[in-house]
Scaffold this active site. Structure first.
Site, short mmCIF file in Angstrom:
data_model
loop_
_atom_site.label_atom_id
_atom_site.label_comp_id
_atom_site.label_asym_id
_atom_site.label_seq_id
_atom_site.Cartn_x
_atom_site.Cartn_y
_atom_site.Cartn_z
N HIS A 109 -1.55 16.89 -7.42
CA HIS A 109 -0.47 16.45 -8.31
C HIS A 109 -0.19 17.47 -9.41
O HIS A 109 0.46 17.14 -10.40
CB HIS A 109 -0.84 15.12 -8.97
N HIS A 166 1.44 10.13 -3.08
CA HIS A 166 0.36 10.54 -2.18
C HIS A 166 0.87 10.58 -0.74
O HIS A 166 0.09 10.44 0.19
CB HIS A 166 -0.81 9.56 -2.24
#
Ligand SMILES: Nc1ncnc2c1ncn2[C@@H]1O[C@H](COP(=O)(O)OP(=O)(O)O)[C@@H](O)[C@H]1O
Ligand SMILES: Nc1ncnc2c1ncn2[C@@H]1O[C@H](COP(=O)(O)OP(=O)(O)O)[C@@H](O)[C@H]1O
Ligand SMILES: [Mg+2]
Ligand SMILES: [Mg+2]
Ligand SMILES: [Mg+2]
Ligand SMILES: [Mg+2]
Lengths: 214, 333, 333, 214
Positions: free
Chosen positions: B56, B219
């Site tokens: 991320h 995700h």
């Protein structure tokens, strides 16, 4: 009958590690459909660490189970790490200092372990999680043992129930874990955690049953 | 799979190695995979800890530094870190005023942070509070799910609480503030393409050339629904409407609008999206007074974007504007 | 093609609209497609102008602000802007001390800036100097080509010269400094994938899944050669070696190492690359004293990276560290 | 013979604009192979602006050519904008205030335009640029006119030469413009600018030749 001793438990863990290694990509593919494509990698990382830890001698089943739980918690992460870790930690907590667990003690410990998973994860039957494989397996195990069957047969029944529970997750709409974000789109996919949990029970049937305490 | 790496199994470790070498203002515990601000613990200041799966970036490690986080635990790609990491970090950033865990709401993160707090309670006398970040309105019926995901809200929460922590405010104060900012924030995301998780080596989902996913997570989880590809204008509407429907954002101090790139989206397109989003906010009478446009909470190489809106009060505006010096956000110092 | 846009023909205009709305510290002339720092012209300061095709964001507009550029002319995607834009911007950023054009070395940019300077000379009495940025060692035999491309060197040149301009230094001084920084900088890039130019709607080149392009430009131009995909370690070597072979970087004040993402490369991978690159520099006795890792000069949605190394002297280090407040680089203010 | 007047030049520009519109994607595809995939879009943007500007009345050929050059410079950008713009500006500069250009004046103006392109871009014959189409076209034009052929025939010869020059760029290694970065990899691809330049000459043959001043 010798009971479930450290060696038998080690056979179980080795067997589970081997199935996870073999099914790694399949578990990840299931997780890709409803989650984040890491369940195979997670379980494989965890069970590889567990295999490593088997080199450290364990005094008794409780010690081995506790060590296994700690290793999983330390090495896996994600949802499955704390949940599988808790399973083994609670199993350890439910055994005394016995050198080998009687079938009933093993079954009780497994139930304690699964109750620990429920306490941590708050999943109920039908939420499309590993609980959907584990809970039916426990019930089948208890029923078989209660009906006087020996542990090997009882574990085979448990494994059959776990497989059925795993298969039953396919049509479910997930209400826990990452798959729940998909809402109804989660239906039609088999739950990865229920799949690995069924492998865990199958490994028990093989390791503690047929060639083990049978 | 085409990625800049050696063995995919070493990606996180080797990336942390590079991060450590590149940025002397950070300190990395490579064994435990914890990134610290170099001068942690800061005496008298509440320590702020976050973390989560890798992939991320710049979240989470890019938000460590004066005015924001004190440490971050890095997990494998898209996999929450483990309790030992969090317990160790907690111990090392306690400057005597306790430690606040800022936990992105995913089952794995919540469970692992829970266990870490239990460990910390058992092993140290560090006071720990945890606040869960859960801003993603794509997750409907959150009572019957794992709850709303933590996504873009982490940035305003960590920035605003980070600034308040520098003022020496107490742990319970900061926890309240974190809950307040989180409660005032909503997000919604969409994907043009899937990401490719290195351990899998192929895209997590197949998205035809003429379809997009709405209500995506960070995700590679598929979204809530798949729709035909459409204009930026329409996409903005599909993101902004559910955000505005979920919370009343009309308010005296205005809002922070954060248009986030998911990894492979050119800034050129993100700015275009900002224009579309600002129009929709105008129409709804919602006034952006602070903005952030760029890739701050990414999902590896996913193309797409998310919109985060925070209802600001005067205190939050002041804390947002306060100095910060991290890799991802920096101003005033 | 999957992009966040309405009509591709309006992409640049609509993106500028969003940029303008999002960032009050910038002022946009939408007619002419010029982005200004809001307070331009700054009296007594040399005005710094750059620009080029769009699609490289945050370059060029993300480097406007105190301590860096005063204005940027935005062209169509990958197409140099036109002389009228540059002439108009030149007029508007002249604070009385002249204007320096920082021109990335591409035929189009050079020709258009040349014509703009001619226009400015004919129409105003603004003093104009131009410095051409040409750092890309992938272009061999530059005497028999359009010369080396301007790529990553623009960042150190614009930052360092921008800081010097804030000190009130003269136009000729700044032009000398720009030439000096450019002369001390070398870059080399590679692509894992092609970008997709919106007007074309499909990737500029086809790159098989097991091949990469070495010596790529930032406009989707194919590279010098195509090689089988390999490890980050080997890729780092293919980038660093030609850079080090071209200029002696061993030096007292060390170097600035800038690892640039081309648009779709996760920061996770860029940091891993930094680690590999730093190892190679170590082996060569070259000492990184300043670093920059991230997507600063992109090529739309291209996956890949470039490495830029600048040989620093004491003055350059000081100017690099001086305050800057732009969207892309910000510190000290 | 009427000479090349404003109307004839407008026909030329309209014809060129039409071929560019038609060949836009082909020009861009050529540019994708050796450049940055924008030559079609660039020329189309420029010629669309030129078409728009034809609404403004022009006093004489020089005014029209100048206006066309300015519009191209203002609207195209890239390498082709200043180069094509210069071509027309220099053509304008090479004509006086005539209402219609004699064939020789037109040829001289075109040569001045191409010389302007060379002065700006420094390309030589064989560098794989628009010059490789334009220079042979000029030579053919002058030769034909010198041999007493009328303008239509001379422009047809020029167009044939431009096409041949364009084709000849394929095996060349580029030494100017963006294609030069590819080194030897630029060989085997036809130059986009030479291709648009051949369209320009072909449009002249059509507009000023056959139906025009013929
Ligand atoms: N709350 C929960 N209770 C029980 N099992 C759960 C819960 N949440 C998730 N799981 C199980 O964990 C599995 C996912 O594990 P994994 O992919 O390793 O973690 P993550 O979702 O963090 O990526 C799911 O398939 C599900 O069976
Ligand atoms: N120095 C030069 N002299 C003459 N023509 C050139 C020169 N550089 C480039 N060209 C021509 O310009 C064409 C490319 O134009 P275009 O794609 O519109 O511009 P850019 O290269 O800036 O993207 C090339 O195919 C070539 O024919
Ligand atoms: Mg998972
Ligand atoms: Mg995960
Ligand atoms: Mg171009
Ligand atoms: Mg081009």
């Amino acid at each position: 009958m010798a009971g479930v001793d450290v060696e038998a438990l080690q056979r179980w863990l080795r067997g589970f590690a081997a199935s996870v290694a073999e099914q790694k990509d399949a578990l990840t593919a299931l997780d890709a459909a409803v989650g984040d494509a890491d369940h195979g990698a997670n379980m494989h990382r965890g069970m590889t660490a567990v295999l490593d830890s088997l080199g450290t001698p364990a005094a008794d089943p409780a010690a081995l189970l506790k060590q296994t739980g700690m290793v999983l918690i330390r090495s896996v992460g994600g949802a499955s790490g704390p949940l599988y870790g808790t399973l083994f930690l609670r199993m350890a907590g439910a055994t005394g200092g016995e050198g080998a667990l009687e079938p009933e003690t093993f079954a009780k410990a497994l139930r304690a372990g699964v109750e620990g998973v429920v306490a941590r994860g708050k999943a109920e039957l039908g939420d499309k999680t590993m609980i959907d494989a584990l809970a039916p397996a426990l019930d089948a195990l208890d029923a078989s043992l209660g009906a006087g069957e020996p542990l090997p047969a009882a574990l085979r029944a448990a494994s059959t129930a776990a497989d059925a529970g795993r298969d039953a997750t396919t049509p479910m709409t997930a209400r826990k874990g990452r798959a729940s974000y998909l809402g109804e789109r989660s239906a039609g996919h088999q739950d990865p955690g229920a799949t690995s949990a069924a492998l865990l029970v199958a490994a028990a049937a093989t390791a503690l049953g047929d060639q083990g305490t049978g | 799979m085409k990625k800049l790496l050696n063995d995919q199994a070493d990606l996180v470790a080797e990336s942390l190695r590079g991060l450590d070498r590149a940025h002397p203002q950070l300190r990395v515990d490579h064994e435990q995979r914890i990134i610290y601000r170099a001068d942690a613990p800061v005496p008298g200041k509440v320590g702020l800890l976050s973390g989560g799966g890798s992939g991320h970036e710049p979240a989470h490690g890019g938000f460590i530094g004066p005015g924001m986080l004190d440490a971050v635990c890095a997990g494998e790609v898209f996999t929450s870190p483990v309790p030992d990491q969090m317990a160790e970090a907690t111990k090392n950033i306690d400057g005597g005023a306790g430690v606040l865990h800022l936990v992105w709401n995913y089952t794995g993160d919540v469970l692992n942070f829970d266990m870490a707090a239990e460990l910390a309670a058992a092993e140290t006398d560090t006071q720990v509070e945890a606040v869960v970040i859960n801003d993603d309105v794509a997750v409907e019926d959150s009572l019957f799910t794992a709850g709303r995901r933590g996504t873009g809200a982490a940035i305003p929460v960590e920035k605003i609480v980070g600034a308040a922590a520098e003022q020496g405010r107490s742990l319970s104060d900061l926890a309240d503030l974190a809950r307040r900012v989180n409660g005032a924030t909503r997000s919604m995301g969409m994907a043009l393409t899937s990401c490719t998780v290195p351990a899998k080596g192929s895209p997590t989902f197949d998205l035809p050339d003429d379809e997009i996913e709405i209500g995506i997570g960070i995700h590679g989880e598929p979204g809530r629904r798949r729709v035909p590809i459409t204009s930026a204008h329409e996409i903005a509407r599909m993101l902004v409407e559910p955000v505005l429907n979920d919370l009343d954002f009309t308010g005296a101090e205005g809002v922070l609008v954060f248009v986030n790139g998911l990894g492979a989206t050119p800034l050129l397109e993100l700015h275009l999206m900002y224009g579309e989003i600002a129009d929709l906010l105008d129409q709804a009478g919602v006034v952006p007074v602070r903005t952030l446009v760029g890739p701050y909470v990414t999902s590896l190489d996913m193309a797409g974007c998310s919109v985060t809106v925070t209802r600001l009060d005067e205190e939050m505006v002041g804390l947002w504007d306060a100095p910060v010096a991290t890799l991802g956000l920096r101003w005033g110092m």
